[in-house]
Write a protein that holds these residues in place. Sequence first.
Motif, PDB file in Angstrom:
ATOM      1  N   SER A   7       0.854  -1.187   0.000  1.00 55.72           N
ATOM      2  CA  SER A   7       0.000   0.000   0.000  1.00 55.72           C
ATOM      3  C   SER A   7       0.889   1.237   0.000  1.00 55.72           C
ATOM      4  O   SER A   7       2.093   1.148   0.234  1.00 55.72           O
ATOM      5  N   GLY A   8       0.274   2.379  -0.266  1.00 56.29           N
ATOM      6  CA  GLY A   8       0.984   3.641  -0.159  1.00 56.29           C
ATOM      7  C   GLY A   8       1.485   4.233  -1.456  1.00 56.29           C
ATOM      8  O   GLY A   8       2.101   5.296  -1.452  1.00 56.29           O
ATOM      9  N   GLY A   9       1.224   3.562  -2.560  1.00 53.92           N
ATOM     10  CA  GLY A   9       1.639   4.116  -3.838  1.00 53.92           C
ATOM     11  C   GLY A   9       0.825   5.337  -4.200  1.00 53.92           C
ATOM     12  O   GLY A   9      -0.132   5.706  -3.519  1.00 53.92           O
ATOM     13  N   LEU A  18       7.831   9.369  -1.342  1.00 52.78           N
ATOM     14  CA  LEU A  18       6.675   8.508  -1.113  1.00 52.78           C
ATOM     15  C   LEU A  18       7.141   7.377  -0.219  1.00 52.78           C
ATOM     16  O   LEU A  18       8.296   6.944  -0.305  1.00 52.78           O
ATOM     17  N   ARG A  19       6.254   6.891   0.630  1.00 57.05           N
ATOM     18  CA  ARG A  19       6.564   5.698   1.420  1.00 57.05           C
ATOM     19  C   ARG A  19       5.544   4.626   1.114  1.00 57.05           C
ATOM     20  O   ARG A  19       4.343   4.850   1.275  1.00 57.05           O
ATOM     21  N   VAL A  20       6.009   3.477   0.707  1.00 54.40           N
ATOM     22  CA  VAL A  20       5.134   2.340   0.472  1.00 54.40           C
ATOM     23  C   VAL A  20       5.347   1.313   1.568  1.00 54.40           C
ATOM     24  O   VAL A  20       6.431   1.209   2.134  1.00 54.40           O
ATOM     25  N   VAL A  79       6.887  -3.932   6.563  1.00 53.85           N
ATOM     26  CA  VAL A  79       8.145  -3.466   5.989  1.00 53.85           C
ATOM     27  C   VAL A  79       7.845  -2.221   5.169  1.00 53.85           C
ATOM     28  O   VAL A  79       6.822  -2.158   4.476  1.00 53.85           O
ATOM     29  N   TYR A  80       8.729  -1.238   5.246  1.00 51.88           N
ATOM     30  CA  TYR A  80       8.527   0.031   4.558  1.00 51.88           C
ATOM     31  C   TYR A  80       9.618   0.265   3.520  1.00 51.88           C
ATOM     32  O   TYR A  80      10.749  -0.180   3.678  1.00 51.88           O
ATOM     33  N   GLN A 119      -0.177  -7.954  -4.478  1.00 46.04           N
ATOM     34  CA  GLN A 119      -0.740  -7.475  -5.749  1.00 46.04           C
ATOM     35  C   GLN A 119       0.032  -6.291  -6.298  1.00 46.04           C
ATOM     36  O   GLN A 119      -0.107  -5.937  -7.469  1.00 46.04           O
ATOM     37  N   GLY A 120       0.836  -5.658  -5.463  1.00 49.68           N
ATOM     38  CA  GLY A 120       1.624  -4.521  -5.904  1.00 49.68           C
ATOM     39  C   GLY A 120       0.907  -3.204  -5.675  1.00 49.68           C
ATOM     40  O   GLY A 120      -0.318  -3.148  -5.501  1.00 49.68           O
TER      41      GLY A 120
END
Length: 127
Positions: A7-9, A18-20, A79-80, A119-120
């Motif tokens: 998540s986070g895109g 950006l942080r995913v 994990v980030y 899923q990306g």
Amino acid sequence: QVQLAESGGGLVQAGGSLRVSCTGSGRTLDNRVVGWFRQAPGKEREFVATISESGSVAYYADSVKGRFTVSRDNAKNTVYLQANSLKPDDTAVYFCARYLGGAEDILNTNAVFYDAWGQGTQVTVSS
């Protein structure tokens, strides 16, 4: 079937950040190296970064070294990937996965040795 969730895109301008995140259910990430990979349209999936189970060591692709930082919070099973100074070439779907080998073996960049792919999450960097 075990699967991670990214998540986070989003959409960001060149030079931005950006942080995913990558989250596993239960103890999915216990004692596992986690890898980040990305795939741009029409290109092969490529390695981005890995982090050891302890979080003490990480390994980066040359293309992101000095700009991206991987970290983890084992208490949150997450994990980030912090991505700074983003470039249009960073545009891709970002995936996380668990390494099938040792908990501190961060040097294997071959996606074949990873499982539980999510899923990306799409990261788009505009120029």
